[in-house]
Design a protein around this motif. Structure first.
Motif, short mmCIF file in Angstrom:
data_model
loop_
_atom_site.label_atom_id
_atom_site.label_comp_id
_atom_site.label_asym_id
_atom_site.label_seq_id
_atom_site.Cartn_x
_atom_site.Cartn_y
_atom_site.Cartn_z
N ILE A 49 0.82 -1.21 0.00
CA ILE A 49 0.00 0.00 0.00
C ILE A 49 0.85 1.26 0.00
CG2 ILE A 49 -1.67 1.31 1.39
CD1 ILE A 49 -2.59 -1.54 2.45
N ASN A 50 0.49 2.20 -0.88
CA ASN A 50 1.00 3.57 -0.84
C ASN A 50 -0.13 4.45 -0.31
OD1 ASN A 50 2.33 2.70 -3.93
ND2 ASN A 50 3.65 3.18 -2.20
N GLU A 51 -0.05 4.84 0.96
CA GLU A 51 -1.16 5.58 1.55
C GLU A 51 -1.37 6.96 0.93
OE1 GLU A 51 -1.27 5.64 5.79
OE2 GLU A 51 -1.21 3.45 5.96
N ALA A 52 -0.35 7.52 0.28
CA ALA A 52 -0.52 8.82 -0.40
C ALA A 52 -1.60 8.75 -1.46
CB ALA A 52 0.81 9.26 -1.01
N ARG A 53 -1.83 7.55 -2.00
CA ARG A 53 -2.84 7.41 -3.05
C ARG A 53 -4.25 7.70 -2.53
NH1 ARG A 53 -2.28 3.22 -7.65
NH2 ARG A 53 -0.38 3.96 -8.62
N VAL A 54 -4.46 7.54 -1.25
CA VAL A 54 -5.77 7.88 -0.67
C VAL A 54 -6.08 9.35 -0.90
CG1 VAL A 54 -7.05 8.08 1.51
CG2 VAL A 54 -5.69 6.02 1.03
N TYR A 55 -5.04 10.18 -0.92
CA TYR A 55 -5.21 11.64 -1.03
C TYR A 55 -4.97 12.17 -2.45
CZ TYR A 55 -4.43 10.68 3.90
OH TYR A 55 -4.51 10.13 5.17
N SER A 56 -4.81 11.27 -3.41
CA SER A 56 -4.42 11.70 -4.75
C SER A 56 -5.59 12.11 -5.64
CB SER A 56 -3.60 10.60 -5.45
OG SER A 56 -4.42 9.45 -5.67
N THR A 57 -6.81 11.92 -5.17
CA THR A 57 -7.99 12.45 -5.88
C THR A 57 -8.84 13.20 -4.86
OG1 THR A 57 -9.58 10.64 -5.48
CG2 THR A 57 -7.98 10.32 -7.27
N ASP A 58 -9.87 13.88 -5.34
CA ASP A 58 -10.73 14.66 -4.45
C ASP A 58 -11.67 13.80 -3.62
OD1 ASP A 58 -9.61 17.01 -5.36
OD2 ASP A 58 -11.10 17.29 -6.96
N SER A 59 -11.78 12.52 -3.95
CA SER A 59 -12.75 11.64 -3.29
C SER A 59 -12.11 10.92 -2.11
CB SER A 59 -13.31 10.64 -4.30
OG SER A 59 -13.84 11.29 -5.43
N ARG A 62 -14.21 8.34 -0.06
CA ARG A 62 -14.42 7.09 -0.81
C ARG A 62 -13.12 6.31 -0.93
NH1 ARG A 62 -18.54 8.71 -5.80
NH2 ARG A 62 -20.45 8.21 -4.66
N ASN A 63 -12.00 7.01 -1.04
CA ASN A 63 -10.71 6.33 -1.14
C ASN A 63 -10.37 5.61 0.16
OD1 ASN A 63 -10.52 7.39 -3.71
ND2 ASN A 63 -9.12 9.04 -3.13
N PHE A 64 -10.70 6.24 1.30
CA PHE A 64 -10.54 5.55 2.58
C PHE A 64 -11.38 4.27 2.59
CE2 PHE A 64 -8.58 9.30 4.47
CZ PHE A 64 -7.80 8.76 5.47
N GLY A 65 -12.59 4.37 2.08
CA GLY A 65 -13.46 3.20 2.02
C GLY A 65 -12.88 2.11 1.14
N LEU A 66 -12.25 2.50 0.04
CA LEU A 66 -11.62 1.52 -0.85
C LEU A 66 -10.51 0.78 -0.13
CD1 LEU A 66 -11.02 0.24 -3.63
CD2 LEU A 66 -9.62 2.26 -4.14
N LEU A 67 -9.65 1.52 0.57
CA LEU A 67 -8.56 0.87 1.29
C LEU A 67 -9.11 -0.05 2.39
CD1 LEU A 67 -5.57 0.48 1.61
CD2 LEU A 67 -5.47 2.55 3.02
N ASN A 68 -10.16 0.38 3.04
CA ASN A 68 -10.81 -0.46 4.05
C ASN A 68 -11.34 -1.75 3.41
OD1 ASN A 68 -12.19 -0.64 6.90
ND2 ASN A 68 -13.80 -1.09 5.40
N ASP A 69 -11.93 -1.62 2.22
CA ASP A 69 -12.46 -2.81 1.54
C ASP A 69 -11.35 -3.81 1.22
OD1 ASP A 69 -15.00 -1.79 1.67
OD2 ASP A 69 -15.05 -1.09 -0.41
#
Length: 300
Positions: A49-59, A62-69
């Protein structure tokens, strides 16, 4: 009695870097097609995992939810791939230590939430440092922080295939994209055969292979086919932890450069042996040419 290669039991762990692909997630209507495909395969997978990717779009929510999934899936092993996919040989150990610690901020909480461990680290670019000093420095830091460096044995520049694949799709050239996908399958299977033979030559047996690929559109479309082809060739799919029980992974490395070489090379005794075998790898000339042509076009 030593088995013949064709009759030996073959094992592989599938590992996926650069998770989560939040740009693809957004483009696909906030769904992870790759994850959906993996759900149906019922094999263990390790993600890095690259956690910076969670912040790489405006969503971001939803990105946090994706990583949780990703994290909650029983078949998923969690790994740290640094916060922002930094290159260690450039940053040096002090800055890289922050990359490692920042890269676990969310993931460690998710690991605790789902009763999982977070013990594996994979270097972006498989860059373990520019020399033996950097190699030792970061190894010591990772060991002190409870991490195991995650190797790989088989890789087939899937990131480059994906770049070309998506370019054709973006231009609406679906048939050409399909040709790239099929070439990716052929090339990857050729790499598996190459590294099977290399391992058998060096150890007179099969070894537990670790395949490195990435969270991409290409793998959403073709990784299930690759896995089916490997099954036909006698592969059993095992967890990363099980793969690492093979004694080959306890060996000392003899490779102290920054380039992302397979561990089957890193264990070989001399630079001459390493380079000699690298030159025998299956050709990726055609995909490299297309990749460079696209880069040149986009730079204009």
């Amino acid at each position: 009695m030593i088995c013949q290669l064709a009759n030996c039991q073959k094992m592989v762990s599938i590992t996926i870097d650069d998770v989560p692909n939040t740009r693809r997630f957004e483009k696909d209507g906030f769904q992870s097609v790759l994850m959906q495909k993996l759900d149906s395969l019922e094999i263990p997978i390790a993600i890095f995992i690259n956690e910076a990717r969670v912040y790489s779009t405006d969503s971001i929510t939803r990105n946090f939810g994706l990583l949780n999934d990703w994290a909650q899936k029983e078949y998923i092993t969690l790994g740290n791939h640094s916060f922002s996919h930094a290159r260690y040989s450039i940053t040096g150990v002090d800055a890289y230590a922050s990359e490692i610690i920042n890269g676990e901020a969310i993931t460690r909480q998710l690991a605790k939430k789902y009763n999982k461990s977070l013990q594996y680290f994979r270097f972006p670019f498989n860059d373990l440092g520019e020399d033996s000093v950097q190699h030792v420095q970061v190894r010591n830091f990772l060991k002190d922080n409870g991490y195991t460096i995650t190797p790989y044995t088989v890789e087939s520049v899937d990131w480059m295939f994906n770049f070309v694949y998506e370019d054709f799709l973006d231009k609406g050239e679906v048939e050409k994209a399909k040709e790239i996908g099929e070439e990716y399958l052929r090339t990857t299977l050729a790499y598996f055969e190459f590294f099977e033979d290399l391992a058998f030559k060096d150890y007179q047996r099969t070894v537990n292979q670790i395949y490195l690929c990435h969270d991409t559109k290409l793998n959403a479309d073709y990784l299930p086919q690759l896995i089916n082809e490997l099954k036909k060739r006698g592969y059993e799919f095992i967890s990363l932890g099980e793969a690492l029980t093979d004694k080959v992974y306890q060996q000392k490395e003899n490779y102290y450069k920054k380039w992302g070489a397979s561990w089957l090379y890193r264990w070989q005794a001399t630079h001459e042996e390493q380079v000699g075998n690298m030159r025998k790898e299956p050709s990726t000339e055609s995909i490299t040419t297309l990749y460079n042509e696209i880069l040149e076009r986009k730079d204009k």
